[in-house]
Design an enzyme around this catalytic site. Structure first.
Site, short mmCIF file in Angstrom:
data_model
loop_
_atom_site.label_atom_id
_atom_site.label_comp_id
_atom_site.label_asym_id
_atom_site.label_seq_id
_atom_site.Cartn_x
_atom_site.Cartn_y
_atom_site.Cartn_z
N ASP A 117 0.83 -1.20 0.00
CA ASP A 117 0.00 0.00 0.00
C ASP A 117 0.86 1.25 0.00
O ASP A 117 2.09 1.18 0.12
CB ASP A 117 -0.95 0.00 1.22
CG ASP A 117 -0.31 -0.53 2.49
OD1 ASP A 117 0.89 -0.26 2.71
OD2 ASP A 117 -0.99 -1.22 3.27
N ASP A 162 -8.19 -3.34 14.28
CA ASP A 162 -9.57 -3.58 13.82
C ASP A 162 -9.66 -4.70 12.80
O ASP A 162 -10.69 -4.89 12.16
CB ASP A 162 -10.18 -2.29 13.26
CG ASP A 162 -9.42 -1.76 12.04
OD1 ASP A 162 -8.42 -2.39 11.61
OD2 ASP A 162 -9.82 -0.70 11.51
N HIS A 204 -7.81 -5.08 9.97
CA HIS A 204 -7.49 -4.83 8.56
C HIS A 204 -6.14 -5.44 8.21
O HIS A 204 -5.23 -5.50 9.05
CB HIS A 204 -7.52 -3.32 8.24
CG HIS A 204 -6.40 -2.53 8.83
ND1 HIS A 204 -6.55 -1.71 9.92
CD2 HIS A 204 -5.10 -2.39 8.46
CE1 HIS A 204 -5.40 -1.10 10.19
NE2 HIS A 204 -4.50 -1.51 9.32
N GLU A 239 -9.88 -1.86 5.19
CA GLU A 239 -10.56 -1.56 6.44
C GLU A 239 -11.83 -2.41 6.59
O GLU A 239 -12.31 -3.01 5.61
CB GLU A 239 -10.93 -0.08 6.49
CG GLU A 239 -9.74 0.88 6.39
CD GLU A 239 -8.95 0.99 7.69
OE1 GLU A 239 -8.95 0.03 8.49
OE2 GLU A 239 -8.32 2.04 7.91
#
Length: 260
Positions: free
Chosen positions: A66, A135, A137, A142
């Site tokens: 990314d 979370d 990801h 996400e």
């Protein structure tokens, strides 16, 4: 999915050994590169092996997971610069053999499509390093991400920006709001996934990843569908695993020749 529970330094050696074995077997291998804190010890061990044991990256290719959108080329937290600093420059990896999505492109959707095409043209990723967010990801997919997604632009959640503020002098307002990220479908096309997670703050995400239902609410759970996925966690990150004792038993009983 194989789960290995060990101290962080041992996990880094295991991951680096898997990359070492791959490169010695296939010098032109394609390695998927992650940023964040999780892979840093792995990069340290790879740099040591390069310096002391002759591990070569000369023929290998690297693709980043990314990139932030909009960070200027010289920004130290631009992921292309992070990868250059933490691994590429330390193993004499030629800059033109390491690629990332172009977060400064005028046409971001076109840049994402071009990045997918570049990975395909290289023959696909042989081994993909991964971390996981609190979370759930992986890369910047996400919660709510399509489980079949490909490289695209994503808006970062408040939680992710707060987690990453430590790289921006603790100031969440400096953390970009958008990124380009390989999609979950892109990641799943890699031939071997190696995910590292350490620390109590990752325990719930690791529990969901390994033992929870497959769900877009915990994007990393898609790894349960991969034919060759390795999850490397320390005791703290493994503290919520219901089958932790079994994972320890199976790894202790594993034949030495099998590797990850």
């Amino acid at each position: 999915m194989e789960v290995v529970i060990a101290p962080a330094d041992e996990l880094a050696v295991l991951a680096a050994a898997a990359i070492d074995a791959l490169l010695r077997r296939k010098p032109e291998a394609v390695i998927g590169l992650a940023t964040g804190s999780s892979p840093l010890k792995v990069y340290d061990e790879l740099a040591r092996r390069h310096a002391e044991e002759g591990l070569s990256f000369a023929q290998a290719r690297g693709f980043m997971l990314d990139e932030y959108v909009g960070l200027p080329p010289e920004h130290p937290e631009r992921y292309r610069n992070v990868i250059e600093r933490e691994i590429a420059s330390r193993v004499a990896w030629a800059p033109d053999r390491v690629q990332g999505p172009d977060g400064l492109a005028a046409d971001l959707p076109a840049a994402c499509a071009a990045y997918e095409a570049a990975i395909d043209a290289a023959g696909g990723v042989d081994l993909q390093l991964l971390g996981i967010g609190t979370d759930g990801h992986i890369a910047f997919n996400e919660p709510g991400s399509s489980l079949a997604s490909r490289t695209r632009i994503k808006t970062l959640t408040k939680q992710t920006r707060e987690d990453n503020a430590r790289f921006f002098d603790g100031d969440v307002e400096q953390v970009p709001r958008h990124c380009l990220t390989q999609g979950l479908g892109t990641i799943m096309a890699a031939r071997h996934l190696v995910l590292l997670a350490t620390g109590k703050q990752k325990a719930e995400a690791v529990h969901q990843l390994v033992e929870g239902p497959i769900s877009a609410m915990w994007p990393g759970t898609i790894m349960q569908m991969h034919p060759h996925a390795t999850v490397l966690v320390d005791d703290a990150a493994a503290s919520r695993l219901q089958l932790g004792g079994y994972y320890r038993q199976t790894f202790a009983s594993k034949p030495a020749w099998q590797g990850l």
